[in-house]
Design a protein around this motif. Structure first.
Motif, mmCIF file in Angstrom:
data_model
loop_
_atom_site.group_PDB
_atom_site.id
_atom_site.type_symbol
_atom_site.label_atom_id
_atom_site.label_comp_id
_atom_site.label_asym_id
_atom_site.label_seq_id
_atom_site.Cartn_x
_atom_site.Cartn_y
_atom_site.Cartn_z
ATOM 1 N N SER A 10 0.806 -1.216 -0.059
ATOM 2 C CA SER A 10 -0.059 -0.266 0.094
ATOM 3 C C SER A 10 0.957 1.056 0.082
ATOM 4 N N VAL A 11 1.927 1.034 0.698
ATOM 5 C CA VAL A 11 2.917 2.203 0.881
ATOM 6 C C VAL A 11 3.531 2.671 -0.789
ATOM 7 N N SER A 12 3.869 1.515 -1.393
ATOM 8 C CA SER A 12 4.399 1.591 -2.703
ATOM 9 C C SER A 12 3.222 2.104 -3.692
ATOM 10 N N GLY A 13 2.157 1.624 -3.280
ATOM 11 C CA GLY A 13 1.039 2.151 -4.138
ATOM 12 C C GLY A 13 0.865 3.660 -4.205
ATOM 13 N N MET A 14 0.757 4.147 -2.923
ATOM 14 C CA MET A 14 0.750 5.531 -2.636
ATOM 15 C C MET A 14 1.669 6.568 -3.316
ATOM 16 N N ALA A 15 2.987 5.845 -3.224
ATOM 17 C CA ALA A 15 4.144 6.336 -3.661
ATOM 18 C C ALA A 15 3.980 6.376 -5.367
ATOM 19 N N ALA A 16 3.413 5.445 -5.761
ATOM 20 C CA ALA A 16 3.071 5.294 -7.430
ATOM 21 C C ALA A 16 2.166 6.250 -7.923
ATOM 22 N N GLN A 17 1.065 6.519 -7.029
ATOM 23 C CA GLN A 17 0.065 7.581 -7.333
ATOM 24 C C GLN A 17 0.705 8.957 -7.140
ATOM 25 N N SER A 18 1.525 9.044 -6.139
ATOM 26 C CA SER A 18 2.013 10.393 -6.152
ATOM 27 C C SER A 18 3.234 10.648 -7.206
ATOM 28 N N ASN A 19 3.662 9.739 -7.804
ATOM 29 C CA ASN A 19 4.446 9.696 -8.907
ATOM 30 C C ASN A 19 3.691 10.270 -10.187
ATOM 31 N N THR A 20 2.490 9.628 -10.284
ATOM 32 C CA THR A 20 1.652 9.955 -11.279
ATOM 33 C C THR A 20 1.216 11.386 -11.223
ATOM 34 N N THR A 22 2.770 13.569 -9.818
ATOM 35 C CA THR A 22 3.924 14.655 -10.273
ATOM 36 C C THR A 22 3.944 14.751 -11.631
ATOM 37 N N ALA A 23 3.783 13.471 -12.530
ATOM 38 C CA ALA A 23 3.877 13.730 -13.870
ATOM 39 C C ALA A 23 2.703 14.491 -14.537
ATOM 40 N N ILE A 24 1.666 14.246 -13.916
ATOM 41 C CA ILE A 24 0.399 15.136 -14.488
ATOM 42 C C ILE A 24 0.636 16.606 -14.221
ATOM 43 N N SER A 25 1.232 16.855 -12.957
ATOM 44 C CA SER A 25 1.299 18.642 -12.469
ATOM 45 C C SER A 25 2.361 19.010 -13.557
ATOM 46 N N GLN A 26 3.439 18.216 -13.822
ATOM 47 C CA GLN A 26 4.524 18.898 -14.908
ATOM 48 C C GLN A 26 3.820 18.970 -16.119
ATOM 49 N N ASN A 27 2.822 17.934 -16.559
ATOM 50 C CA ASN A 27 2.224 18.410 -18.024
ATOM 51 C C ASN A 27 1.331 19.430 -17.794
ATOM 52 N N LYS A 37 6.535 17.864 -24.674
ATOM 53 C CA LYS A 37 6.216 16.844 -24.807
ATOM 54 C C LYS A 37 5.527 15.976 -23.509
ATOM 55 N N ASP A 38 4.509 15.268 -23.477
ATOM 56 C CA ASP A 38 4.072 14.639 -22.148
ATOM 57 C C ASP A 38 4.805 13.672 -21.592
ATOM 58 N N VAL A 39 5.014 13.784 -20.186
ATOM 59 C CA VAL A 39 5.544 12.795 -19.558
ATOM 60 C C VAL A 39 4.758 11.752 -18.672
ATOM 61 N N GLU A 40 4.929 10.553 -18.617
ATOM 62 C CA GLU A 40 3.863 9.898 -18.204
ATOM 63 C C GLU A 40 4.512 8.606 -17.211
ATOM 64 N N ALA A 41 3.849 8.582 -16.093
ATOM 65 C CA ALA A 41 4.139 7.581 -15.062
ATOM 66 C C ALA A 41 3.660 6.133 -15.547
ATOM 67 N N THR A 394 0.170 18.211 -24.351
ATOM 68 C CA THR A 394 -0.674 17.894 -23.178
ATOM 69 C C THR A 394 -2.112 18.555 -23.408
ATOM 70 N N ASP A 395 -3.010 17.396 -23.284
ATOM 71 C CA ASP A 395 -4.271 17.626 -23.382
ATOM 72 C C ASP A 395 -5.089 17.716 -22.017
ATOM 73 N N LEU A 396 -5.519 18.833 -21.608
ATOM 74 C CA LEU A 396 -5.961 19.306 -20.201
ATOM 75 C C LEU A 396 -7.072 18.276 -19.568
ATOM 76 N N ALA A 397 -8.089 18.063 -20.532
ATOM 77 C CA ALA A 397 -9.289 17.143 -20.274
ATOM 78 C C ALA A 397 -8.556 15.878 -19.679
ATOM 79 N N THR A 398 -7.525 15.269 -20.675
ATOM 80 C CA THR A 398 -7.074 13.898 -20.275
ATOM 81 C C THR A 398 -6.361 13.955 -19.057
ATOM 82 N N GLN A 399 -5.575 15.009 -18.657
ATOM 83 C CA GLN A 399 -4.792 15.126 -17.295
ATOM 84 C C GLN A 399 -5.608 15.378 -16.331
ATOM 85 N N LEU A 400 -6.728 16.052 -16.444
ATOM 86 C CA LEU A 400 -7.708 16.062 -15.113
ATOM 87 C C LEU A 400 -8.213 14.820 -14.797
ATOM 88 N N THR A 401 -8.751 14.139 -16.040
ATOM 89 C CA THR A 401 -9.184 12.759 -15.593
ATOM 90 C C THR A 401 -8.334 11.813 -15.219
#
Length: 432
Positions: A10-20, A22-27, A37-41, A394-401
């Protein structure tokens, strides 16, 4: 799978979603960055051990994928040094220290030195055509230099070729006395018609040529003949015309040529061109090769149809133009264009493996492969679009989803952590 494994997963899962996130915020932050160009976790599961009767998972690991191969949309601009790549490839740029990178950010404008620099401060690189070379793509990165729009200086082009065609009136009166022909340069002179053409010497000084056309009757075979005599108008008498003198000494014609016509068709039979020396500064020879193949002798008035020559007076640069194949040309005030740079594109075998560097640039590495440079539009490379910028992918609608999904995933993992923690507390309390 034990409670400790559940906690770790679960800790690794939370870390993975945090990384996601991070990528979304960068985009999202770069949704308006030119050429971004988009970065993707991307997730991959981790298993410590597994068998038909047991399973011990260690959660998930995260890798970041840089989607450098994606094509962004285009936006038109009013600046012709704004460039975009349609297809594969990257611009070659360098930083202030001379380190070379690749980018799709083509927002180039001249700096104080005339070098084309994009919004992140990176200088565009290309191959100089100052020496009249045909480009240097074969030299790879060794031949790359900063592209400078101020490198094209004031220039003049000497006249070397031209075309003169006219109809000479067949019914005109022949001049048969040699002393009366323009080639004699003795006043009074009799001629049929005259045309003046402006040419330029090697310094760009205008030199006006007076071209005299005189009907001389027929030759021994009955073919109509005309004399063409050319003088420098600057040497004409004070009232214009004959005699032409230079320093008080009578001139000889710059060129004298007998023209022969077909008596049936009126077409010129010989010669097809005339070589005319143009007076210059005395530092070299300059010859105008004048094409006269279109001359005719018909029963009509004297009618010049073409009188054009190349060359131009000294002219300054008013701007540049950039073609789809990367050729950048200086545009002069007189309308002339002169190629001054070839702008190549660079590419690697694995663009998505390029390492991102601050400033929206990428650096080649062992995973991406070495950079190979080529001419836009060739060898699988895309073409250049001038007065155009590539938009962020970056497509904002996709990133928000994706952000909502990451939030849900994080909350679910936190629930697993809370549940596992509660069960572990119950187990500890039972042992007390």
């Amino acid at each position: 799978m034990g409670l400790f494994s559940a906690l770790n997963s679960s800790v690794s899962g939370m870390a993975a979603q945090s990384n996601t996130l991070t990528a979304i915020s960068q985009n999202i932050a770069n949704s308006n960055t030119t050429g971004y160009k988009d970065v993707e976790a991307q997730f991959a599961d981790v298993v410590s051990s597994a068998s038909p009767t047991s399973f011990n998972g260690a959660g998930v690991t995260t890798n970041f994928a840089y989607l450098n191969s994606e094509q962004g949309g285009f936006s038109s601009t009013n600046t012709n040094t704004d460039l975009a790549v349609s297809g594969n490839g990257f611009f070659a740029v360098q930083d202030a220290a001379g380190n070379k990178f690749l980018t799709r950010d083509g927002s180039f404008t001249p700096d104080s030195s005339g070098n084309l620099v994009n919004s992140a401060g990176y200088t565009l690189l290309g191959y100089s055509l100052a020496a009249g070379a045909a480009g240097a793509v074969a030299n790879g990165s060794a031949g790359l230099v900063p592209v400078n729009v101020g490198s094209a200086a004031l220039t003049a082009t000497p006249t070397t070729s031209g075309t003169f065609s006219a109809n000479l009136p067949a019914s005109s009166t022949p001049v048969v006395a040699p002393a009366n022909l323009p080639s004699s340069n003795t006043a009074p002179v009799t001629y049929t018609d005259k045309t003046s053409v402006v040419t330029y010497n090697e310094l760009g000084t205008p030199v006006t040529l007076d071209i005299y056309m005189t009907n001389t009757g027929t030759d021994g075979a009955g073919n109509p003949t005309w004399e063409m005599s050319v003088y420098n108008q600057a040497d004409a008498a004070s009232g214009g015309g004959f005699p032409y003198t230079n320093g008080g000494v009578p001139d000889t014609p710059l060129a004298t040529q007998t023209l022969t016509f077909d008596p049936t068709t009126g077409a010129l039979t010989t010669p097809s061109s005339v070589a005319i020396p143009i007076p210059n500064s005395g530092t070299g020879t300059q010859t105008l090769n004048l094409n006269i193949a279109g001359m005719t002798q018909l029963d009509a008035a004297y009618t010049p149809t073409t009188a054009t020559v190349n060359g131009n007076a000294p002219s300054g640069v008013t701007g540049v133009s950039i073609s789809a194949d990367g050729t950048m040309s200086a545009v002069y005030a007189n309308g002339a264009t002169v190629p001054i740079f070839d702008i190549p594109l660079g590419n690697v075998p694995s663009p998505d493996s390029l390492v991102p560097i601050s400033g929206n640039v990428w650096q080649a590495n062992a995973l991406s492969g070495d950079v190979v440079y080529g001419t836009p539009g060739q060898g699988g490379l895309g073409s250049l679009k001038s007065s155009t910028l590539e938009l962020s992918t970056t497509d904002l609608a996709t990133q928000l989803t994706n952000m909502i999904q990451a939030q849900s995933g994080y909350e679910a993992n936190s629930k697993v952590f809370q549940t596992s923690s509660s069960l572990l507390s119950e187990l500890v309390n039972m042992l007390k």
